[in-house]
Design an enzyme around this catalytic site. Structure first.
Site, PDB file in Angstrom:
ATOM      1  N   CYS A   1      34.347  62.562  86.350  1.00 23.87           N
ATOM      2  CA  CYS A   1      34.068  61.947  87.483  1.00 23.87           C
ATOM      3  C   CYS A   1      34.401  60.835  88.152  1.00 23.87           C
ATOM      4  CB  CYS A   1      32.666  61.068  86.011  1.00 23.87           C
ATOM      5  SG  CYS A   1      33.708  60.650  84.740  1.00 23.87           S
TER       6      CYS A   1
ATOM      7  N   LYS B   1      37.671  55.157  87.127  1.00 24.74           N
ATOM      8  CA  LYS B   1      38.034  54.387  87.310  1.00 24.74           C
ATOM      9  C   LYS B   1      39.684  54.958  86.166  1.00 24.74           C
ATOM     10  CE  LYS B   1      35.735  50.966  89.078  1.00 24.74           C
ATOM     11  NZ  LYS B   1      36.019  50.521  90.226  1.00 24.74           N
TER      12      LYS B   1
ATOM     13  N   ASP C   1      36.637  40.627  91.906  1.00 24.00           N
ATOM     14  CA  ASP C   1      34.735  41.085  92.842  1.00 24.00           C
ATOM     15  C   ASP C   1      35.276  41.664  93.366  1.00 24.00           C
ATOM     16  OD1 ASP C   1      31.962  39.972  92.486  1.00 24.00           O
ATOM     17  OD2 ASP C   1      33.018  38.021  92.081  1.00 24.00           O
ATOM     18  N   ASP C   2      33.422  43.303  93.578  1.00 25.64           N
ATOM     19  CA  ASP C   2      33.772  44.219  94.190  1.00 25.64           C
ATOM     20  C   ASP C   2      34.630  44.170  95.602  1.00 25.64           C
ATOM     21  OD1 ASP C   2      31.982  46.456  92.154  1.00 25.64           O
ATOM     22  OD2 ASP C   2      30.821  43.851  92.353  1.00 25.64           O
TER      23      ASP C   2
ATOM     24  N   ASP D   1      29.478  48.692  97.150  1.00 26.26           N
ATOM     25  CA  ASP D   1      30.101  47.608  97.011  1.00 26.26           C
ATOM     26  C   ASP D   1      30.309  46.348  97.896  1.00 26.26           C
ATOM     27  OD1 ASP D   1      32.545  48.263  94.996  1.00 26.26           O
ATOM     28  OD2 ASP D   1      33.699  48.980  95.926  1.00 26.26           O
TER      29      ASP D   1
ATOM     30  N   GLY E   1      38.836  57.570 111.388  1.00 30.87           N
ATOM     31  CA  GLY E   1      39.348  57.287 109.455  1.00 30.87           C
ATOM     32  C   GLY E   1      41.053  57.698 109.253  1.00 30.87           C
ATOM     33  N   HIS E   2      41.740  58.271 108.952  1.00 30.87           N
ATOM     34  CA  HIS E   2      42.515  58.794 108.036  1.00 30.87           C
ATOM     35  C   HIS E   2      42.255  60.325 107.494  1.00 30.87           C
ATOM     36  CE1 HIS E   2      46.595  58.893 108.656  1.00 30.87           C
ATOM     37  NE2 HIS E   2      46.525  58.573 106.793  1.00 30.87           N
TER      38      HIS E   2
ATOM     39  N   ASP F   1      28.056  45.887  91.136  1.00 25.81           N
ATOM     40  CA  ASP F   1      27.372  47.785  90.961  1.00 25.81           C
ATOM     41  C   ASP F   1      27.633  48.215  89.669  1.00 25.81           C
ATOM     42  OD1 ASP F   1      30.059  47.998  91.954  1.00 25.81           O
ATOM     43  OD2 ASP F   1      29.694  49.066  93.207  1.00 25.81           O
TER      44      ASP F   1
END
Length: 365
Positions: A24, A27, A59-60, A100, A148-149, A236
């Protein structure tokens, strides 16, 4: 979406087998993250002036005021594969990153891709499918993806950095929750359990489809409904699970809450997967810290064990947890959310009490 994968994709190893851990998008463990960041707190400037939300608020996303009508919302998120279909992974990762912005009451404007890729082990065509999936989700809400990168890495990772726009006086923040607020959850829990079971070869197709459908569902409609209902506090639900993110909201506001476990929406099949032990390490770590180490969560004996575990389940691209003002119409908000096809429910209430503490009950008993 193609009806069948290309030869290059079908010959690739299962993406989830390349993802370490429980499968999953968890975090870093709550306690360890706080230990690492706490010595750095002196180096972070508190939000002041045009910086409305910064590092210290937790915060998000960060928020910078441009003028009286506009504020920029900045966030980023990325993770290892949690499903085997590369386009689905891209769609989920994009929805997760955009979430977010919605959790702050904003609207995404522009995004850039962030990718780590094992070029020697996975074909670039597979990465192309991931990027296409992300672009599809962003395009559905007119958020432009502008490059992007990419770096070479033995473990694939994908996500986005996103810039959004919000009104500075209509932000959703963690610490705006107030005593008497009703807690509304917009999506069902269980994506972490399903992702873990998929990695372990134990999730059936119907269960995976339900989880993918939930994870690729954007929180844009929920954000709009929340703004209409006068919501000022939200987050969220992602890697710290429902109770972990609720704990952070309550701690920021110096309040407590009660949660009715019987009212919390769940994905189909997840209770049985928990009973068979398909629980991620991140979920177990959050559960242990909040119940046993910090003592912030009390689960009454009437709450079934599997259900209690799901309240800590580490989510990917989860729903919004909304605090509806006590004098507001949480029933009307829930009805509006359900009218969008969301399994929303009022799941609890904010109370006075020790900051960050949560009591979990089961109303059907």
């Amino acid at each position: 979406m193609p009806s069948a994968p290309s030869p290059a994709l079908s010959e690739s190893p299962r993406l989830t087998s390349l993802s370490p851990g429980g499968g999953c998008a968890c975090k870093l463990p709550m306690g360890k993250l706080e230990e690492v960041l706490s010595p750095l707190a002196a180096g972070f400037q508190p939000a002041a002036g045009d910086l409305l939300v910064g590092a210290l608020e937790g915060d998000d996303a960060a928020v910078l005021r441009l003028d009286d009508e506009r504020a920029v919302v900045l966030t980023t998120d990325f993770f290892t594969p949690i499903v085997d279909d590369p386009r689905d992974w891209g769609r989920i990762a994009a929805a997760n990153a955009l979430s977010d912005v919605y959790a702050m009451g904003g609207t995404p404007l522009i995004a850039v891709n962030l990718a780590a890729w094992p070029g020697a082990d996975l074909p670039l065509e597979t990465l192309g499918e991931v990027l296409r999936g992300g672009a599809e989700v962003a395009a559905s809400v007119n958020c432009a993806v502008v490059g992007g990168h990419t770096v070479d890495d033995p473990v694939p990772k994908y996500g986005m950095a996103v810039v959004g726009l919000a009104h500075p006086d209509r932000l959703f923040t963690l610490d705006a929750v107030a005593e008497g607020d009703h807690l509304v959850l917009t999506k069902a829990l269980g994506t972490g359990v399903v992702s873990t079971a998929l990695k372990q070869g134990a999730a059936d197709d119907a269960t995976v489809r339900a989880a993918v459908e939930s994870m690729t569902r954007l929180n844009d409609g929920a954000c709009t409904a929340a703004r209409t209902a006068g919501v000022r506090a939200a987050t969220d639900v992602t890697g710290f699970g429902l109770l972990g993110h609720l704990h952070r909201m309550l701690r920021a506001a110096g309040l407590a809450a009660t949660v009715d476990a019987a009212s919390v929406p769940l994905l189909p099949g997840v209770t049985g997967l928990v009973a068979r032990g398909h629980v991620s390490g991140g979920t177990r770590a959050t559960m242990s810290r909040l119940r046993d180490v910090v003592g912030a969560v009390t689960v009454e004996e009437t709450v079934p064990a599997s259900l209690a575990t799901l309240l800590f389940d580490a989510q990917t691209s989860g729903g919004l947890l909304l605090a509806v003002p006590g004098g507001g119409d949480d029933t009307g908000l829930v009805d509006a959310l359900r009218g969008q096809g969301l399994p929303a429910a009022t799941i609890g209430r904010v109370t006075s009490g020790a900051p960050g503490t949560i009591t979990v009950r089961h109303s059907s008993v």
